[in-house]
Design a protein around this motif. Structure first.
Motif, PDB file in Angstrom:
ATOM      1  N   GLY A 212       0.787  -1.223   0.000  1.00  0.00           N
ATOM      2  CA  GLY A 212       0.000   0.000   0.000  1.00  0.00           C
ATOM      3  C   GLY A 212       0.816   1.269   0.000  1.00  0.00           C
ATOM      4  N   HIS A 213       2.129   1.172  -0.251  1.00  0.00           N
ATOM      5  CA  HIS A 213       3.002   2.329  -0.308  1.00  0.00           C
ATOM      6  C   HIS A 213       3.176   2.789  -1.756  1.00  0.00           C
ATOM      7  CE1 HIS A 213       4.757   0.318   3.487  1.00  0.00           C
ATOM      8  NE2 HIS A 213       3.852   1.229   3.849  1.00  0.00           N
ATOM      9  N   LEU A 214       3.401   4.079  -1.939  1.00  0.00           N
ATOM     10  CA  LEU A 214       3.657   4.584  -3.281  1.00  0.00           C
ATOM     11  C   LEU A 214       4.862   3.890  -3.890  1.00  0.00           C
ATOM     12  CD1 LEU A 214       3.172   8.448  -2.840  1.00  0.00           C
ATOM     13  CD2 LEU A 214       1.705   6.926  -4.171  1.00  0.00           C
ATOM     14  N   THR A 215       4.752   3.498  -5.159  1.00  0.00           N
ATOM     15  CA  THR A 215       5.900   2.944  -5.870  1.00  0.00           C
ATOM     16  C   THR A 215       6.905   4.053  -6.160  1.00  0.00           C
ATOM     17  OG1 THR A 215       4.878   3.341  -8.023  1.00  0.00           O
ATOM     18  CG2 THR A 215       4.418   1.208  -6.955  1.00  0.00           C
ATOM     19  N   GLN A 216       8.083   3.659  -6.583  1.00  0.00           N
ATOM     20  CA  GLN A 216       9.098   4.655  -6.929  1.00  0.00           C
ATOM     21  C   GLN A 216       8.636   5.539  -8.070  1.00  0.00           C
ATOM     22  OE1 GLN A 216      11.997   5.494  -5.364  1.00  0.00           O
ATOM     23  NE2 GLN A 216      11.233   4.070  -3.810  1.00  0.00           N
ATOM     24  N   ASP A 217       7.945   4.952  -9.039  1.00  0.00           N
ATOM     25  CA  ASP A 217       7.424   5.762 -10.158  1.00  0.00           C
ATOM     26  C   ASP A 217       6.420   6.786  -9.670  1.00  0.00           C
ATOM     27  OD1 ASP A 217       8.956   4.486 -12.032  1.00  0.00           O
ATOM     28  OD2 ASP A 217       7.372   3.095 -12.674  1.00  0.00           O
ATOM     29  N   ALA A 218       5.577   6.418  -8.711  1.00  0.00           N
ATOM     30  CA  ALA A 218       4.594   7.354  -8.179  1.00  0.00           C
ATOM     31  C   ALA A 218       5.253   8.412  -7.304  1.00  0.00           C
ATOM     32  CB  ALA A 218       3.530   6.607  -7.397  1.00  0.00           C
ATOM     33  N   LYS A 219       6.245   8.015  -6.516  1.00  0.00           N
ATOM     34  CA  LYS A 219       6.957   8.996  -5.670  1.00  0.00           C
ATOM     35  C   LYS A 219       7.621  10.064  -6.533  1.00  0.00           C
ATOM     36  CE  LYS A 219       8.078   6.025  -1.712  1.00  0.00           C
ATOM     37  NZ  LYS A 219       9.195   5.369  -0.967  1.00  0.00           N
ATOM     38  N   HIS A 220       8.099   9.639  -7.686  1.00  0.00           N
ATOM     39  CA  HIS A 220       8.751  10.567  -8.619  1.00  0.00           C
ATOM     40  C   HIS A 220       7.825  11.717  -8.981  1.00  0.00           C
ATOM     41  CE1 HIS A 220      10.314  11.958 -12.529  1.00  0.00           C
ATOM     42  NE2 HIS A 220       9.151  11.639 -13.030  1.00  0.00           N
ATOM     43  N   LEU A 221       6.514  11.459  -9.054  1.00  0.00           N
ATOM     44  CA  LEU A 221       5.547  12.509  -9.402  1.00  0.00           C
ATOM     45  C   LEU A 221       5.528  13.609  -8.360  1.00  0.00           C
ATOM     46  CD1 LEU A 221       2.542  10.211 -10.395  1.00  0.00           C
ATOM     47  CD2 LEU A 221       4.265  11.173 -11.918  1.00  0.00           C
ATOM     48  N   TYR A 222       5.749  13.215  -7.089  1.00  0.00           N
ATOM     49  CA  TYR A 222       5.676  14.185  -6.006  1.00  0.00           C
ATOM     50  C   TYR A 222       7.030  14.807  -5.688  1.00  0.00           C
ATOM     51  CZ  TYR A 222       0.990  12.445  -4.920  1.00  0.00           C
ATOM     52  OH  TYR A 222      -0.338  12.131  -4.986  1.00  0.00           O
ATOM     53  N   ASP A 223       8.111  14.075  -5.967  1.00  0.00           N
ATOM     54  CA  ASP A 223       9.440  14.548  -5.577  1.00  0.00           C
ATOM     55  C   ASP A 223       9.933  15.662  -6.456  1.00  0.00           C
ATOM     56  OD1 ASP A 223       9.461  12.727  -3.543  1.00  0.00           O
ATOM     57  OD2 ASP A 223      10.641  11.218  -4.646  1.00  0.00           O
ATOM     58  N   GLU A 224       9.566  15.657  -7.740  1.00  0.00           N
ATOM     59  CA  GLU A 224      10.107  16.671  -8.661  1.00  0.00           C
ATOM     60  C   GLU A 224       9.353  17.987  -8.546  1.00  0.00           C
ATOM     61  OE1 GLU A 224      10.544  15.430 -12.654  1.00  0.00           O
ATOM     62  OE2 GLU A 224      12.222  14.130 -12.204  1.00  0.00           O
TER      63      GLU A 224
END
Length: 224
Positions: A212-224
């Protein structure tokens, strides 16, 4: 700025901002703008000179105005409180390089309408339909301009049909999945005004892992 009693933005808006950032634009129009999250994100992610944002709900428009002011973006973002169907009366024909839209997903007559008016307008096509959005976009996009939208996969056939009806040719599709074993729950679509027939389906985007945690691809959307 958000009001939890009204409709708050979700990951679909973040997905659309990331999807739309790939298209260079000097002037971008955001339809169904809500609290302005998509132009706010694109201000940080792109060098677009100016954004015009159209929203029919007063509460959402006021929240967007507060966010624009607090972020000192008044010179880059202009907000319009109005029915999007009137946009062709306000803006010059074919004046936008890019249009973004995170619209109401549900057709009238389908699903339960939320008793809270703000949420009902955000979720159901009460004030604008898919046809309205695409008709307005075809009038305001420059030749070769790009229309981008996030929607539900269940409406994809309607989206493609109605895009072609107004001479916006579908060019790119990407499906987003809640997890690796669920059906797609969001679709990102781009189309070109007057474009030729050629459609690219991008790799799938998985949003959450098995825990249930954000994947790395999804985290990338928020990190940039």
């Amino acid at each position: 700025m958000q009001d939890k009693r009204a409709f708050c933005f979700g990951i679909d808006a973040v997905l659309l901002a990331d999807f739309a950032r790939e298209y260079p634009s000097d002037h971008t129009l955001d339809l169904c703008s809500g609290n302005g999250i998509i132009p706010l994100l694109l201000c940080a992610k792109t060098k677009t000179t100016h954004f015009s944002c159209v929203e029919i709900q007063q509460t959402a428009h006021d929240l967007a105005q507060k966010s624009v002011t607090l972020n000192a973006l008044s010179e880059r973002i202009s907000l319009y409180h109005m029915d999007l169907k009137k946009a062709p009366e306000v803006f010059a024909p074919h004046s936008f390089s890019l249009i973004t839209c995170n619209p109401p997903y549900t057709e009238m007559g389908r699903g339960l309408v939320n008793p809270k008016s703000e949420k009902a307008v955000a979720r159901h096509e009460l004030y604008c339909s898919l046809s309205d959005i695409l008709s307005v976009s075809s009038k305001l996009l420059k030749p070769g301009g790009i229309f981008t939208m996030v929607h539900r996969p269940q409406r994809l056939t309607d989206i493609i049909e109605k895009m072609r009806e107004v001479n916006i040719e579908p060019k790119t599709i990407r499906f987003a999945y809640k997890n690796a074993i669920s059906p797609a729950n969001l679709v990102l679509v781009s189309g070109m005004a007057g474009g030729g027939k050629e459609l690219t389906v991008l790799p799938p985007l998985i949003l959450y892992d098995e825990n249930g945690h954000l994947t790395q691809d999804a985290k990338h959307l928020y990190d940039e």
